[in-house]
Design a protein around this motif. Structure first.
Motif, PDB file in Angstrom:
ATOM      1  N   LEU A 227       1.110  -1.401   0.507  1.00 29.68           N
ATOM      2  CA  LEU A 227      -0.388  -0.160  -0.306  1.00 29.68           C
ATOM      3  C   LEU A 227       0.873   1.337  -0.116  1.00 29.68           C
ATOM      4  O   LEU A 227       0.029   2.682  -0.561  1.00 29.68           O
ATOM      5  CB  LEU A 227      -0.725   0.165   1.570  1.00 29.68           C
ATOM      6  CG  LEU A 227      -1.976  -1.282   1.428  1.00 29.68           C
ATOM      7  CD1 LEU A 227      -2.588  -0.855   2.794  1.00 29.68           C
ATOM      8  CD2 LEU A 227      -2.640  -1.287   0.296  1.00 29.68           C
ATOM      9  N   SER A 245       1.468   3.970  -6.069  1.00 29.56           N
ATOM     10  CA  SER A 245       1.416   3.377  -5.669  1.00 29.56           C
ATOM     11  C   SER A 245       1.762   1.601  -6.172  1.00 29.56           C
ATOM     12  O   SER A 245       1.756   1.943  -7.624  1.00 29.56           O
ATOM     13  CB  SER A 245       0.307   2.616  -4.550  1.00 29.56           C
ATOM     14  OG  SER A 245      -0.936   2.063  -5.580  1.00 29.56           O
ATOM     15  N   TYR A 266      -3.187  -7.849  -0.295  1.00 30.26           N
ATOM     16  CA  TYR A 266      -4.066  -6.708   0.558  1.00 30.26           C
ATOM     17  C   TYR A 266      -4.854  -7.939   1.082  1.00 30.26           C
ATOM     18  O   TYR A 266      -5.257  -7.475   2.450  1.00 30.26           O
ATOM     19  CB  TYR A 266      -4.209  -5.420  -0.771  1.00 30.26           C
ATOM     20  CG  TYR A 266      -5.539  -4.800   0.055  1.00 30.26           C
ATOM     21  CD1 TYR A 266      -4.841  -3.728   1.918  1.00 30.26           C
ATOM     22  CD2 TYR A 266      -7.139  -5.079  -0.209  1.00 30.26           C
ATOM     23  CE1 TYR A 266      -6.331  -3.365   2.401  1.00 30.26           C
ATOM     24  CE2 TYR A 266      -8.149  -4.023   0.634  1.00 30.26           C
ATOM     25  CZ  TYR A 266      -7.694  -3.247   1.484  1.00 30.26           C
ATOM     26  OH  TYR A 266      -8.140  -2.305   2.232  1.00 30.26           O
ATOM     27  N   PRO A 278      -5.973  -0.375  -1.479  1.00 26.58           N
ATOM     28  CA  PRO A 278      -4.847   0.284  -2.663  1.00 26.58           C
ATOM     29  C   PRO A 278      -5.982   1.048  -4.185  1.00 26.58           C
ATOM     30  O   PRO A 278      -4.927   2.066  -4.390  1.00 26.58           O
ATOM     31  CB  PRO A 278      -4.469  -0.767  -3.015  1.00 26.58           C
ATOM     32  CG  PRO A 278      -5.038  -1.909  -2.560  1.00 26.58           C
ATOM     33  CD  PRO A 278      -5.897  -1.640  -1.876  1.00 26.58           C
ATOM     34  N   PHE A 281      -6.994   4.735  -3.897  1.00 29.55           N
ATOM     35  CA  PHE A 281      -6.332   6.142  -3.855  1.00 29.55           C
ATOM     36  C   PHE A 281      -5.908   6.448  -5.137  1.00 29.55           C
ATOM     37  O   PHE A 281      -5.277   5.777  -6.480  1.00 29.55           O
ATOM     38  CB  PHE A 281      -4.273   4.940  -3.761  1.00 29.55           C
ATOM     39  CG  PHE A 281      -4.032   4.308  -1.898  1.00 29.55           C
ATOM     40  CD1 PHE A 281      -5.532   4.660  -0.969  1.00 29.55           C
ATOM     41  CD2 PHE A 281      -3.073   3.517  -2.161  1.00 29.55           C
ATOM     42  CE1 PHE A 281      -5.038   4.154   0.569  1.00 29.55           C
ATOM     43  CE2 PHE A 281      -2.494   3.088  -0.487  1.00 29.55           C
ATOM     44  CZ  PHE A 281      -4.237   3.189   0.040  1.00 29.55           C
TER      45      PHE A 281
END
Length: 511
Positions: A227, A245, A266, A278, A281
């Protein structure tokens, strides 16, 4: 004095060339005759240890280590003789002598294997970048520091991740341990797999950038955090903006397998800790990973990178197996996908009905068309078949196409209740309709080849500018030829079809 220094410099240059070529015999001869060359470096402070490591020559490194240990032995022997002549018997003197012995025993080889260039690059970093596991193992055994960082803050793990060699990463992770001396911008007690350089990139960024699936698997299995985003723009790694990321890197490089690896890690190790998804993001340009995937027209990956897609529905493959996007089970389909499948099946049936009507009208209006097109050329002696029989056959196929279209519409009405079964019904309906198309393809093709006395440039399809328009889009009433309409239906890039002229949604097709 000057000639001696010049001669030594020439031999040092020769040693560097031999080390870069991996010539272990020549390196052994030079360092045996001139031991001081072990510490020689050029104007960039690059030594023979660096060049041998960059070349991935474990043989040359073994020769250099043996020569350095020989020099260390001679130094220890000389110090022991001097200590025997000095009759010091106090405790403080003995402690100092022991410390000196220990330093002399360890300092020389460790200083050589941890020597730095003008950019603070160590031989271990170059060996990791070359991907030579034997060289990395040898340097680590001689005291090379895996936590050492260059001027950009990158460790040997960053270099090893860029090489994509999992064996190198395993050696570095084992030798470094969990925590060690870190530098800014890393916080205290930062784990080795999560060390950032000054840009904010971790080893996971480098593995994804290199497209190394096995290296990424090693890092993720070691607990690397997928992350962590970059802290500033990076012009070196594909012009990555701030806030990128590893998932951004995978989407930017159009690497579906790497993206699924990151999401799986994740979901298995970080989601239950309350860490954010993620896929939510955004980088400095406010772009999410799925938007970067759409740049490559990879709608399949973009669908999985949508933050609204449940993570639990993404991984139907067995744990530990290679992730294949075509085999990923999405569980219950979303209403958008179901509606898209329903609409495509309905439009395909309507297009087939339009083709059948066009073929029947051509045969009825032009009795000599069958002889002109020679539709039954593959049948041999059947070219004398009567026109009414062919017309009756096409009318039967037209009735079948209309019935299939009606079945598709009925399935569309029950799609909300039937769910996935509805989509299967539409697929079967469309396959039934598609089986009629070869029957009329010859007639429709011959009709298209016939010149029309009333055709002009204004009567051509607005997309291909080649054939006459035969299909009307509802509700916008724009017209396309059969070929362009078939291509539009065959494209798998939209859940809802849109008109190529006004971008309005297409709900039906009409003659």
């Amino acid at each position: 004095m000057g000639s001696a220094a010049s001669s030594l410099s020439d031999r040092g240059t020769q040693l560097l060339k031999c080390a870069s070529k991996g010539d272990a015999a020549a390196v052994d001869a030079l360092t045996g005759a001139y031991p001081q060359l072990l510490c020689y470096s050029n104007f960039l402070q690059t030594s023979c240890w660096h060049l041998a490591a960059r070349a991935g020559s474990s043989d040359v490194l073994a020769v250099l280590v043996s020569r350095a240990e020989d020099i260390k032995f001679r130094h220890c022997l000389a110090n022991a003789r001097r200590r025997s002549r000095s009759n010091t018997s106090n405790d403080r003197g003995q402690q100092q002598q022991q410390q000196q012995q220990q330093q002399q025993r360890e300092s020389l080889v460790q200083q050589l294997v941890n020597a730095r260039t003008s950019k603070d690059i160590t031989p271990l970093m170059m060996a990791a970048e070359s991907g030579c596991a034997d060289s990395v193992r040898l340097l680590l055994q001689q005291g090379a520091d895996p936590w050492a960082a260059d001027k950009l803050g990158s460790t040997a793990l960053h270099y090893g991740a860029g090489s994509g060699k999992p064996a190198v990463l395993l050696l570095l992770l084992e030798a470094a341990g969990e925590v060690g001396p870190v530098h800014s911008p890393n916080a205290a007690h930062t784990r080795y797999p999560d060390v950032r350089n000054t840009v904010g990139h971790t080893a996971v960024h480098y593995a994804v950038q290199a497209g190394a699936q096995q290296a990424l698997a090693v890092l993720l299995s070691a607990g690397a955090n997928p992350l962590m985003a970059s802290l500033c723009d990076c012009m070196v790694c594909d012009n990555l903006p701030k806030g990128s990321s590893p998932l951004h890197v995978a989407a930017r490089r159009n690497e579906p397998a790497l993206a699924m690896q990151l999401l799986k890690a994740y979901a298995e190790h970080w989601q239950h800790r309350g860490m954010p998804d993620p896929r939510q993001f955004g980088d400095r340009n406010h772009q999410l990973p799925f938007q970067l995937a759409l740049r490559h027209n990879n709608t399949q990956l973009a669908e999985r990178l949508q933050p609204s897609t449940p993570l639990a529905s993404l991984f139907g493959a067995a744990a530990g197996s290679a992730v294949d996007l075509s085999a990923v089970q999405l569980g219950p389909s979303s209403l958008v996908l179901l509606a898209g499948a329903v609409l495509r099946a309905k439009l395909q049936g309507e297009l087939t009905a339009v083709q059948l009507q066009a073929a029947a009208g051509v045969l009825q209006s032009q009795p000599c068309l069958q002889d002109h097109c020679d539709v039954s050329d593959a049948a041999g002696d059947n070219n004398d078949a009567s026109l009414p029989e062919s017309t009756q056959h096409l009318q039967e196929q037209l009735a079948g196409g209309a019935a299939a279209t009606e079945n598709a519409a009925q399935c569309a009405c029950s799609s909300a209740a039937a769910g996935g079964a509805a989509a299967a019904a539409f697929c079967s309906s469309s396959s039934t309709i598609g089986s009629v198309a070869p029957v009329i393809s010859g007639a429709v093709g011959c009709a298209a080849d016939e010149p029309s006395s009333s055709s002009s440039d204004g009567d051509l399809c607005g997309v291909c500018m080649d054939a006459a328009p035969a299909v009307s889009l509802v509700p916008c009433s724009h017209r396309l030829c059969v070929s362009c309409c078939t291509s539009m239906l065959g494209a798998d890039n939209r859940s809802v079809l849109v008109c190529p002229f006004c971008r309005a949604s297409v709900g039906a097709l009409a003659p």
